[in-house]
Design an enzyme around this catalytic site. Structure first.
Site, PDB file in Angstrom:
ATOM      1  N   GLY A  34      43.349  28.951 -25.812  1.00  0.00           N
ATOM      2  CA  GLY A  34      42.895  29.816 -24.727  1.00  0.00           C
ATOM      3  C   GLY A  34      41.706  30.682 -25.102  1.00  0.00           C
ATOM      4  O   GLY A  34      41.760  31.387 -26.084  1.00  0.00           O
ATOM      5  N   SER A  35      40.640  30.642 -24.315  1.00  0.00           N
ATOM      6  CA  SER A  35      39.428  31.334 -24.714  1.00  0.00           C
ATOM      7  C   SER A  35      38.370  31.234 -23.620  1.00  0.00           C
ATOM      8  O   SER A  35      38.652  30.818 -22.499  1.00  0.00           O
ATOM      9  CB  SER A  35      38.904  30.725 -26.011  1.00  0.00           C
ATOM     10  OG  SER A  35      38.931  29.311 -25.918  1.00  0.00           O
ATOM     11  N   ARG A  36      37.145  31.583 -23.980  1.00  0.00           N
ATOM     12  CA  ARG A  36      36.045  31.563 -23.017  1.00  0.00           C
ATOM     13  C   ARG A  36      34.744  31.219 -23.735  1.00  0.00           C
ATOM     14  O   ARG A  36      34.568  31.536 -24.908  1.00  0.00           O
ATOM     15  CB  ARG A  36      35.937  32.948 -22.371  1.00  0.00           C
ATOM     16  CG  ARG A  36      34.925  33.044 -21.244  1.00  0.00           C
ATOM     17  CD  ARG A  36      34.983  34.428 -20.638  1.00  0.00           C
ATOM     18  NE  ARG A  36      33.741  35.139 -20.773  1.00  0.00           N
ATOM     19  CZ  ARG A  36      33.615  36.457 -20.660  1.00  0.00           C
ATOM     20  NH1 ARG A  36      34.685  37.201 -20.443  1.00  0.00           N
ATOM     21  NH2 ARG A  36      32.454  37.036 -20.791  1.00  0.00           N
TER      22      ARG A  36
END
Length: 221
Positions: free
Chosen positions: A188-190
């Site tokens: 999970g990240s951006r």
């Protein structure tokens, strides 16, 4: 295909899973044992799914006269906005933010071909990745690629609330090809991509994109 970052992780996870299954077999009733077994198997299948690394190919033969920027990550466009980039470019840019959920492919790919002129790792917090302040406060990396036409494209890996490890392969002065891997973020990240103000944006907020394939912008000559 399993990504190289997942091989060791999956091996250790398999050992732990087998030990838990063994202990459960001797310690619990048959019903509880089978419940634990099903839970562990589903969890392990998810881990295999998370570390998948599908092949992605982007053909530039029809776009040789245009600088096409492709998505560096799988995910959802959560923001398209004008911001002032103060770390390296020091000017106003268009920022495209892509949020990767734990169900997305987490391989990060170069959005543009050219020469890597800047690479920087920053320690930081682990705020929820779609928060605007996450781009400045969270653990992150910054990479800048200068294209053959001297345009500079900056992009960032930003850790999220679950993510606890950013891996970066980009090296300063390396000549890179659009679509090649530059890193990986676990769980999970951006990724933010910062483009020149005159860029033509080809996607919209809320749209889902595929890393290494989806065209997100054209930088005019």
């Amino acid at each position: 295909m399993i990504h190289k970052e997942g091989i060791t992780f999956l091996l250790y996870a398999l050992i732990i899973l087998l030990l838990l299954i063994l202990f459960s077999f001797f310690l619990f009733s048959r019903f509880i044992f089978f419940s634990i077994l099903i839970f562990l198997i589903i969890h392990y299948i998810f881990l295999i799914f998370f570390f998948r690394n599908p092949k992605r190919n982007f053909s530039e033969k029809n776009y040789k006269k245009k600088e096409i920027v492709i998505s560096p990550a799988d995910g959802k466009i959560v923001e398209i906005q004008k911001i002032f980039e103060k770390e390296f470019l020091k000017k106003n840019c268009i920022c495209i933010s892509i949020f990767m959920s734990p169900f997305n492919v987490h391989v990060n790919r170069f959005p543009i071909s050219g020469k890597v002129i800047y690479v920087k790792y920053h320690t930081g917090k682990y705020l929820i990745a779609w928060f605007k302040k996450a781009s400045l406060n969270n653990e992150r990396t910054t990479i800048v690629v200068e294209t053959n036409k001297k345009n500079k494209v900056l992009f960032r890996q930003i850790a999220g609330f679950i993510a606890r490890r950013i891996i970066i392969y980009a090296k300063k002065n390396a000549i890179v090809k659009k679509g090649d891997e530059f890193g990986f973020i676990k769980f999970g990240s951006r990724v933010d991509v910062l483009l020149p103000l005159n860029s033509i944006i080809l996607i919209k907020k809320g749209e889902k994109v595929t890393g290494g394939e989806t065209k997100i912008s054209i930088i005019p000559s």
